[in-house]
Design a protein around this motif. Sequence first.
Motif, PDB file in Angstrom:
ATOM      1  N   LEU A   1       0.823  -1.211   0.000  1.00 54.28           N
ATOM      2  CA  LEU A   1       0.000   0.000   0.000  1.00 54.28           C
ATOM      3  C   LEU A   1       0.858   1.263   0.000  1.00 54.28           C
ATOM      4  O   LEU A   1       0.529   2.254  -0.678  1.00 54.28           O
ATOM      5  N   LEU A   2       1.964   1.220   0.773  1.00 59.47           N
ATOM      6  CA  LEU A   2       2.869   2.378   0.784  1.00 59.47           C
ATOM      7  C   LEU A   2       3.504   2.603  -0.587  1.00 59.47           C
ATOM      8  O   LEU A   2       3.641   3.747  -1.047  1.00 59.47           O
ATOM      9  N   ILE A   3       3.893   1.493  -1.228  1.00 58.40           N
ATOM     10  CA  ILE A   3       4.487   1.623  -2.578  1.00 58.40           C
ATOM     11  C   ILE A   3       3.473   2.213  -3.549  1.00 58.40           C
ATOM     12  O   ILE A   3       3.779   3.118  -4.330  1.00 58.40           O
ATOM     13  N   ILE A   4       2.244   1.693  -3.484  1.00 57.42           N
ATOM     14  CA  ILE A   4       1.187   2.220  -4.373  1.00 57.42           C
ATOM     15  C   ILE A   4       0.925   3.691  -4.076  1.00 57.42           C
ATOM     16  O   ILE A   4       0.790   4.525  -4.987  1.00 57.42           O
ATOM     17  N   TYR A   5       0.863   4.010  -2.755  1.00 55.88           N
ATOM     18  CA  TYR A   5       0.582   5.394  -2.356  1.00 55.88           C
ATOM     19  C   TYR A   5       1.657   6.346  -2.879  1.00 55.88           C
ATOM     20  O   TYR A   5       1.356   7.368  -3.519  1.00 55.88           O
ATOM     21  N   TYR A   6       2.935   6.001  -2.589  1.00 56.06           N
ATOM     22  CA  TYR A   6       4.004   6.918  -2.977  1.00 56.06           C
ATOM     23  C   TYR A   6       4.233   6.933  -4.491  1.00 56.06           C
ATOM     24  O   TYR A   6       4.578   7.969  -5.079  1.00 56.06           O
ATOM     25  N   THR A   7       4.012   5.791  -5.140  1.00 55.96           N
ATOM     26  CA  THR A   7       4.125   5.762  -6.600  1.00 55.96           C
ATOM     27  C   THR A   7       3.042   6.635  -7.226  1.00 55.96           C
ATOM     28  O   THR A   7       3.299   7.439  -8.145  1.00 55.96           O
ATOM     29  N   THR A   8       1.821   6.474  -6.737  1.00 52.02           N
ATOM     30  CA  THR A   8       0.705   7.277  -7.245  1.00 52.02           C
ATOM     31  C   THR A   8       0.953   8.761  -6.975  1.00 52.02           C
ATOM     32  O   THR A   8       0.715   9.626  -7.854  1.00 52.02           O
TER      33      THR A   8
ATOM     34  N   PHE B   1       3.817  10.239  -6.624  1.00 52.19           N
ATOM     35  CA  PHE B   1       4.893  10.706  -7.500  1.00 52.19           C
ATOM     36  C   PHE B   1       4.374  10.973  -8.914  1.00 52.19           C
ATOM     37  O   PHE B   1       4.677  12.011  -9.528  1.00 52.19           O
ATOM     38  N   ILE B   2       3.566  10.043  -9.415  1.00 52.95           N
ATOM     39  CA  ILE B   2       3.037  10.190 -10.776  1.00 52.95           C
ATOM     40  C   ILE B   2       2.121  11.406 -10.862  1.00 52.95           C
ATOM     41  O   ILE B   2       2.198  12.199 -11.811  1.00 52.95           O
ATOM     42  N   LEU B   3       1.251  11.550  -9.875  1.00 58.06           N
ATOM     43  CA  LEU B   3       0.336  12.686  -9.893  1.00 58.06           C
ATOM     44  C   LEU B   3       1.078  14.020  -9.819  1.00 58.06           C
ATOM     45  O   LEU B   3       0.710  15.003 -10.488  1.00 58.06           O
ATOM     46  N   ARG B   4       2.119  14.060  -9.006  1.00 59.18           N
ATOM     47  CA  ARG B   4       2.913  15.287  -8.928  1.00 59.18           C
ATOM     48  C   ARG B   4       3.600  15.592 -10.258  1.00 59.18           C
ATOM     49  O   ARG B   4       3.680  16.760 -10.697  1.00 59.18           O
TER      50      ARG B   4
ATOM     51  N   TYR C   1       0.967  16.791 -12.600  1.00 60.70           N
ATOM     52  CA  TYR C   1       0.588  18.145 -12.206  1.00 60.70           C
ATOM     53  C   TYR C   1       1.675  19.137 -12.615  1.00 60.70           C
ATOM     54  O   TYR C   1       1.401  20.240 -13.088  1.00 60.70           O
ATOM     55  N   GLY C   2       2.937  18.716 -12.426  1.00 60.59           N
ATOM     56  CA  GLY C   2       4.061  19.596 -12.788  1.00 60.59           C
ATOM     57  C   GLY C   2       4.104  19.873 -14.279  1.00 60.59           C
ATOM     58  O   GLY C   2       4.385  20.998 -14.716  1.00 60.59           O
ATOM     59  N   LEU C   3       3.839  18.798 -15.065  1.00 59.15           N
ATOM     60  CA  LEU C   3       3.859  18.985 -16.521  1.00 59.15           C
ATOM     61  C   LEU C   3       2.762  19.939 -16.978  1.00 59.15           C
ATOM     62  O   LEU C   3       2.961  20.800 -17.838  1.00 59.15           O
ATOM     63  N   ILE C   4       1.570  19.759 -16.391  1.00 58.19           N
ATOM     64  CA  ILE C   4       0.439  20.596 -16.805  1.00 58.19           C
ATOM     65  C   ILE C   4       0.586  22.019 -16.284  1.00 58.19           C
ATOM     66  O   ILE C   4       0.565  22.991 -17.042  1.00 58.19           O
ATOM     67  N   CYS C   5       0.738  22.123 -14.984  1.00 54.65           N
ATOM     68  CA  CYS C   5       0.788  23.455 -14.367  1.00 54.65           C
ATOM     69  C   CYS C   5       2.104  24.165 -14.654  1.00 54.65           C
ATOM     70  O   CYS C   5       2.146  25.391 -14.806  1.00 54.65           O
ATOM     71  N   GLY C   6       3.157  23.384 -14.728  1.00 58.41           N
ATOM     72  CA  GLY C   6       4.473  23.983 -15.014  1.00 58.41           C
ATOM     73  C   GLY C   6       4.497  24.583 -16.409  1.00 58.41           C
ATOM     74  O   GLY C   6       4.952  25.702 -16.644  1.00 58.41           O
ATOM     75  N   GLY C   7       3.924  23.841 -17.396  1.00 61.12           N
ATOM     76  CA  GLY C   7       3.873  24.336 -18.783  1.00 61.12           C
ATOM     77  C   GLY C   7       3.013  25.573 -18.895  1.00 61.12           C
ATOM     78  O   GLY C   7       3.326  26.545 -19.578  1.00 61.12           O
ATOM     79  N   GLY C   8       1.875  25.576 -18.198  1.00 57.78           N
ATOM     80  CA  GLY C   8       0.969  26.724 -18.228  1.00 57.78           C
ATOM     81  C   GLY C   8       1.609  27.944 -17.623  1.00 57.78           C
ATOM     82  O   GLY C   8       1.425  29.072 -18.095  1.00 57.78           O
TER      83      GLY C   8
END
Length: 524
Positions: A488-495, A497-500, A503-510
Amino acid sequence: MLLAIFSVFLSYFCVGSCYKILAVLPVPSKSHYAVLDPLLVKLAELGHDVTVYNPYPKKNKIPNYKEIDIASCMKLPVNIDTITMDDMASMASSPFSCLAFLFINLQNNNIPTCDPLLQLLNSTEKYDLFFTETFVSDAMLMYAAKFKVPVITYIPNVMFPWLASRMGNPDNPAYVPNILSGFVGEMSFFQRVQNTVLYGLSMILYPLRTSKNDDTIIHSVYESAPPVDDLIKNTSLLFIGANSVINSPMPMVPAVVDIGGIHIKPAKPLPKNIEKFINESKHGVVYFCMGSLLRGETFPPEKREAFLYAFSKIPQRVLWKWEGDVLPGKSDNIMISKWMPQRDILAHPNVKLFISHGGLLGTSEAVYEGVPVLGIPIFGDQRTNIKSLEANGAGELLDYNEISKEVVLEKIQRLLNDPKYKENAKLLSDRYRDRPMSPLDTAVYWTEYVIRHKGAPHLRTAAADMPWYQYLLLDVIAFIVAVLVAGLLIIYYTTKFILRAIYGLICGGGAKKGSSKSDKKKRN
């Protein structure tokens, strides 16, 4: 006639191999001794060489059977000549006081100073098997280590938790009532709570109190003996005097064998005076006995009078095992005696009711003969035994503290006059007798089996040698929980990381695009 003589002649010679068997019976209670005695005598009759150290030696000699009296070495936890019924009832007022009594009072420390048993430690004899009782002590197991032989132990009742544990036998307090609990069958929530607490206390107190004491006793006389925990692991087989017809059913591993009822022998003719008393009773007979340890004469006056009142109001005659010379207030329908042949009395068809303390041996005899029981439990497993009969409709429980003229008379009349009790007792008897082999033949077979197969280690389950945390799967549960938590911790931190990253790609580009537009405005 010749065939009978030939059979007797053959009984002194082994058909197969003859074995040398040693038994040390350390509990100074006749009811405990009565469980193993028939087996040891039968083994001698089959030609085996049997040596028995016990506190109740026989008056008549038996071929192949040698006895050494150790009565002076053993002591009862109470003085049966002075203790009263009230004293015993107060000592065992609850399952927890019974448990305390076992661990405080039933430690026999006389063994180091007992000459016959000290001499046995110096013996050069060779034996093939060792028998003993492990009631609340394992000190006698040192003789199995001394002679390097397999050991069979026995207990005359339901297994205590510590005995089930050493044999790897399931003893789940969720559905296996503790011997002292007084519970039978399915338990309620709060009964399971009490049963679990009893189980836990038993498993904690036994090693802290009894095993520690046993180690001290053993090494005071036998310095090179292994620790008592190692001696316990040498146990090949455990005979128990319980039976699932009377006691709550429980799972049993192959190394635990039920020999309940082994003490029940064919009924013998009654003494003339007792037989005449029973035969001439038109309405039948009530038999009243509180066992070999409890004495009827120690009933307090008000309780004694309650029984006398009830007996005077019924048409049946009463046989009362009364240890005193006189029974004050005795009515004409009562016969008293300091000793009575209980087994033979209960077998008489004119006996309609057995009033008892609920000991397992007497209860078994009543069940075997289909006689309803009014039980007055005082201590130990007696309440559990009577509760079982009550659950089967073959008896009723009379609480010692509720004995009064009205209550005693009401219960006796109900048991005598309601035919369902006799009918249920007969059904229970049919079940109890219905076995593939008699208890004695069963015990003989497994005894010789253990010797033939050098201790029969293949009967021992892996559970017997497991640490408690492995037996309870705590290590497996901990591992599974750890794996699940890690996953669960691996899934949590992996998820996360991916979401960040997204988010960085979308918001960073904007943000970069927005900043370039503002720069153009500033330049203009």
